[in-house]
Design a protein around this motif. Structure first.
Motif, short mmCIF file in Angstrom:
data_model
loop_
_atom_site.label_atom_id
_atom_site.label_comp_id
_atom_site.label_asym_id
_atom_site.label_seq_id
_atom_site.Cartn_x
_atom_site.Cartn_y
_atom_site.Cartn_z
N GLN A 72 -20.42 51.82 -3.48
CA GLN A 72 -20.60 52.12 -4.93
C GLN A 72 -21.72 52.83 -5.14
N ALA A 411 -6.69 47.00 -5.86
CA ALA A 411 -6.96 47.14 -7.42
C ALA A 411 -6.95 46.58 -8.66
N GLY A 415 -10.70 44.42 -8.64
CA GLY A 415 -10.88 45.32 -9.04
C GLY A 415 -10.88 45.26 -10.63
N THR A 440 -10.92 47.36 -5.18
CA THR A 440 -11.36 46.78 -5.68
C THR A 440 -12.72 47.99 -6.27
N THR A 443 -12.25 50.00 -8.75
CA THR A 443 -12.35 49.95 -10.51
C THR A 443 -13.44 48.72 -10.91
N SER A 444 -13.35 47.81 -10.41
CA SER A 444 -14.85 46.54 -10.51
C SER A 444 -16.16 47.58 -11.24
#
Length: 566
Positions: A72, A411, A415, A440, A443-444
Motif C-alpha cells: 500500500q 475485498a 477491505g 483488502t 480497498t482498505s
C-alpha cells in the motif's frame, strides 16, 4: 552427439513423409479452436479471481503509480510476491490503461485483463504445440486441437490458469522450453549456441515467474548429457555452461537487486513458507497427479510412450526432449511443500508437458500398426478416458460451486468492511491485521498488516521459524494493530485468539457467535462508538458478505479503491 534417426518410410497419415507445408490459416484455426475450448471451460468460473492474486495486483498498482514495491502507498518497501515477471505484465497493463482503471467492455478490468492475458498465454501454448507437431505429423492441426481439448478437460489446469495468478505465463514459458529442445533434437543441433542461449533465457523467465522454475535449469544440461556421445563431451560441457551462464545473468541480476533493495536472498512468501530440503516421502506426491488424472489413463499413455520409444523413430528422439522437462515438472511438484489451495495449484507445468507428451505418443501409436492393434488401443483409450472425464467433471462442478477464497469476498468483507468502523472511530490512519490481504490491500484505507507474513518481513521470519509465540509477541507488543481479524485455521495455528492479551487489550466486535473481529480498547473513546461498530458489522458487513458468498464467481464493482465501503 548421437545422430538423429533419419525420417523412416511411413504409411500412416498421421506422420509426414516430408516436412509439413506451412499453412498459417490452418495453424491459426487449430490454435484458435484449442484456445476456445480452454476459454469455454474457464468461462464456467465467471469473474472469480483468487485472493492471493490480488496481492500481486496491489504491488503492480503501486509500482505503476510510482509508489515502489509496496503493498500500500506509504508502507515500507517489501517483496511480498514471488512472481516478478507476472507482476511486470500487470504493471504494464496499468500503465497503458488496461488494468486497475475501471471497466473494459462493461467488465471490470481487474477481471478482464488477467483473464485476457491467460487466453493469450494459452494460445501461445497451443502455438508451441503446433510448431512441434508440424515437424512430425502430417496433420498438425488435428494434433493441436486434441492437445487443446486435453488441457481444456483438466480442471486443475483451467482453474489456475484463469485464477489471476502467474500460472498461464508459467505454462507458456515451460511449454516453449520443451518445444525448443524438441526441435533442437530433431534437427541434431542441440549443442548450437542459439539453442543453448534460448534455453537459458527461457529458464530465467521461468524462474522469474515462479520460484520453482529454477528446477528447469537442469533441462538443457540433462538432455545434452542423455544425447551426447563421449567423443563430444567437451562440446556438450561448453554448451551446457553457456546455457547456464545465460540463465544466471538475468536471474542473478534480479537476486542481486533483491539483496540490495530488501536485504534478503529470498522473497517474503518463500521465507514465510520455509521450503526445506525434500524428504524421501515427498516424492510419493507424484501419486497425487496420477490419482487426479486417473491411473488407467496414465497407464495407457505410458504404454503409448513406450511403443514410440521402442520403435526408435524420429518422434522417439524428440519425445525424450519432452520427457526430460516433464520429469523435472513432476520433481518440482513433489518437492514443493503441499499447498492448502485445491486443485493441485502447482501442477500446471505437469499438465502442459504431460498433455503434449500424451497427445504426441497416442497420435503416433494410433497411426501405426494394423487395424487390430488400432482397435485394441482405441478401446483402451475409451475405457481409460471415461472414468477420468467423470472425475474431471465432478472436480469442475465442485470448484465452480465453491471456488477458493474469491478476491471479491475478501475485498468486500475486510477491505471495504473495516473502512466503516475506522470512520466511526474517526481515525485517519488505523492499522488492520488479518490473514487475507489481497483484496483488502486494494480497498482498505487502513494500513494492512499481513498476519501470515507474505508481505510483512518480521512475521515472515517468525513464520519461517514456526515461532508462533514470537508471532503473538510481535503482534501484541510491537504492531498493536487497531483492528484484528482472524479465523479458523489461522487462529488455531497462531493461537492469537486465545492469547490473554487479546482479552485484555481488545474489544470483540464480531457479528457472529465466534469472535473473529477485534478493536483496541484504547482506540474506542466511548461505548456508543463500540456499539455503532458492532451494529455496522452485524448489519452492513454481514449482509455484504452474505451476498458475495452467494455469488462467489461474481464481481465487486467496477473498480477497487481504498476507502470504499460495502
Amino acid at each position: 552427439m548421437t545422430a538423429t534417426a533419419a525420417p523412416e518410410r511411413v504409411t500412416d497419415p498421421a506422420s509426414p513423409s516430408r516436412p509439413a507445408r506451412r499453412s498459417w490459416p490452418a495453424a491459426v484455426t487449430a490454435v484458435a479452436g484449442g484456445t476456445a475450448l480452454i476459454a469455454a471451460h474457464g468461462a464456467l468460473y465467471g469473474n472469480w479471481v483468487v485472493d492471493d492474486a490480488a496481492i500481486t495486483f496491489a504491488y503492480a498498482r503501486n509500482v505503476a503509480d510510482g509508489e515502489g514495491s509496496v503493498l500500500q502507498p506509504g508502507l515500507t518497501p517489501t517483496e511480498g510476491y514471488s512472481n516478478p515477471a507476472w507482476l511486470a505484465l500487470l504493471a504494464l497493463g496499468k500503465l497503458v490503461g488496461l488494468f486497475d482503471r475501471g471497466t473494459l467492455f462493461g467488465v471490470p478490468d481487474y477481471v478482464l485483463f488477467p483473464k485476457a492475458l491467460a487466453v493469450l498465454c494459452c494460445a501461445g501454448v497451443l502455438l508451441a504445440c503446433h510448431t512441434a507437431a508440424r515437424r512430425v505429423f502430417r496433420r498438425p492441426g488435428l494434433v493441436t486441437v486434441a492437445f487443446g481439448a486435453v488441457l481444456a478437460a483438466i480442471p486443475s489446469f483451467v482453474v489456475w490458469v484463469f485464477s489471476g495468478l502467474e500460472n498461464p505465463l508459467y505454462a507458456l514459458v515451460i511449454c516453449w522450453l520443451a518445444v525448443v529442445l524438441f526441435g533442437a533434437v530433431l534437427d541434431d543441433r542441440l549443442l548450437s549456441g542459439r539453442v543453448a542461449v534460448t534455453a537459458g533465457l527461457l529458464v530465467a523467465l521461468a524462474a522469474l515467474t515462479r520460484p520453482d522454475g529454477l528446477v528447469y535449469a537442469g533441462a538443457y544440461p540433462l538432455l545434452v548429457l542423455l544425447t551426447s556421445r563421449r567423443a563430444g563431451l567437451a562440446a556438450a560441457v561448453r554448451s551446457a555452461a553457456l546455457s547456464t551462464a545465460v540463465f544466471l545473468v538475468p536471474f542473478g541480476a534480479y537476486v542481486a537487486w533483491r539483496r540490495v533493495e530488501f536485504g534478503r536472498w529470498l522473497a517474503l512468501p518463500a521465507v514465510a513458507k520455509s521450503q526445506g530440503p525434500p524428504e524421501p516421502a515427498q516424492f510419493t506426491r507424484v501419486g497425487e497427479v496420477v490419482h487426479y488424472t486417473g491411473a488407467l489413463a496414465v497407464l495407457v499413455v505410458a504404454v503409448c510412450v513406450g511403443l514410440v520409444l521402442a520403435r526408435g523413430s524420429r518422434l522417439a528422439s524428440g519425445l525424450v526432449a519432452l520427457l526430460v522437462p516433464l520429469g523435472l515438472a513432476l520433481l518440482g511438484f513433489a518437492v514443493l511443500a503441499p499447498d492448502w489451495m485445491e486443485q493441485l495449484r502447482f501442477a500446471t507445468p505437469v499438465w502442459v508437458l504431460g498433455a503434449l507428451t500424451a497427445v504426441f505418443a497416442v497420435a503416433r501409436a494410433l497411426g501405426r500398426g494394423g487395424a487390430r492393434r488400432r482397435a485394441v488401443l482405441s478401446v483402451a483409450l475409451v475405457v481409460a478416458i471415461v472414468p477420468s472425464a467423470a472425475q474431471f467433471a465432478t472436480a469442475a462442478r465442485q470448484f465452480r460451486a465453491q471456488p477458493t477464497v474469491p478476491m471479491c469476498l475478501i475485498a468486500e468483507t475486510f477491505g471495504r468492511g473495516f473502512n466503516g468502523p475506522a470512520d466511526i472511530l474517526g481515525v485517519e490512519r488505523a492499522t488492520l491485521l488479518l490473514p487475507d490481504v489481497g483484496g483488502t490491500a486494494l480497498t482498505s484505507r487502513l494500513a494492512v498488516v499481513d498476519l501470515v507474513g507474505l508481505a510483512e518481513p518480521r512475521l515472515a521470519d517468525l513464520w519461517g521459524a514456526r515461532d508462533m509465540p514470537g508471532v503473538r509477541d510481535y503482534v501484541f507488543e510491537r504492531v498493536k494493530p487497531t483492528f484484528i481479524h482472524s479465523h479458523g485455521s489461522w487462529s488455531q495455528a497462531t493461537g492469537i485468539a486465545e492469547d490473554p492479551r487479546m482479552a485484555a487489550d481488545y474489544h470483540v466486535i464480531s457479528a457472529g457467535p465466534v469472535a473473529e473481529d477485534w478493536v483496541r480498547r484504547d482506540a474506542v473513546p466511548d461505548e456508543a462508538r463500540l456499539t455503532a461498530m458492532r451494529d455496522y458489522l452485524r448489519e452492513r458487513v454481514t449482509r455484504a458478505h452474505g451476498e458475495q458468498a452467494k455469488s462467489p464467481r461474481g464481481r465487486c464493482g467496477p473498480a477497487l479503491r481504498p476507502g470504499q465501503q460495502p
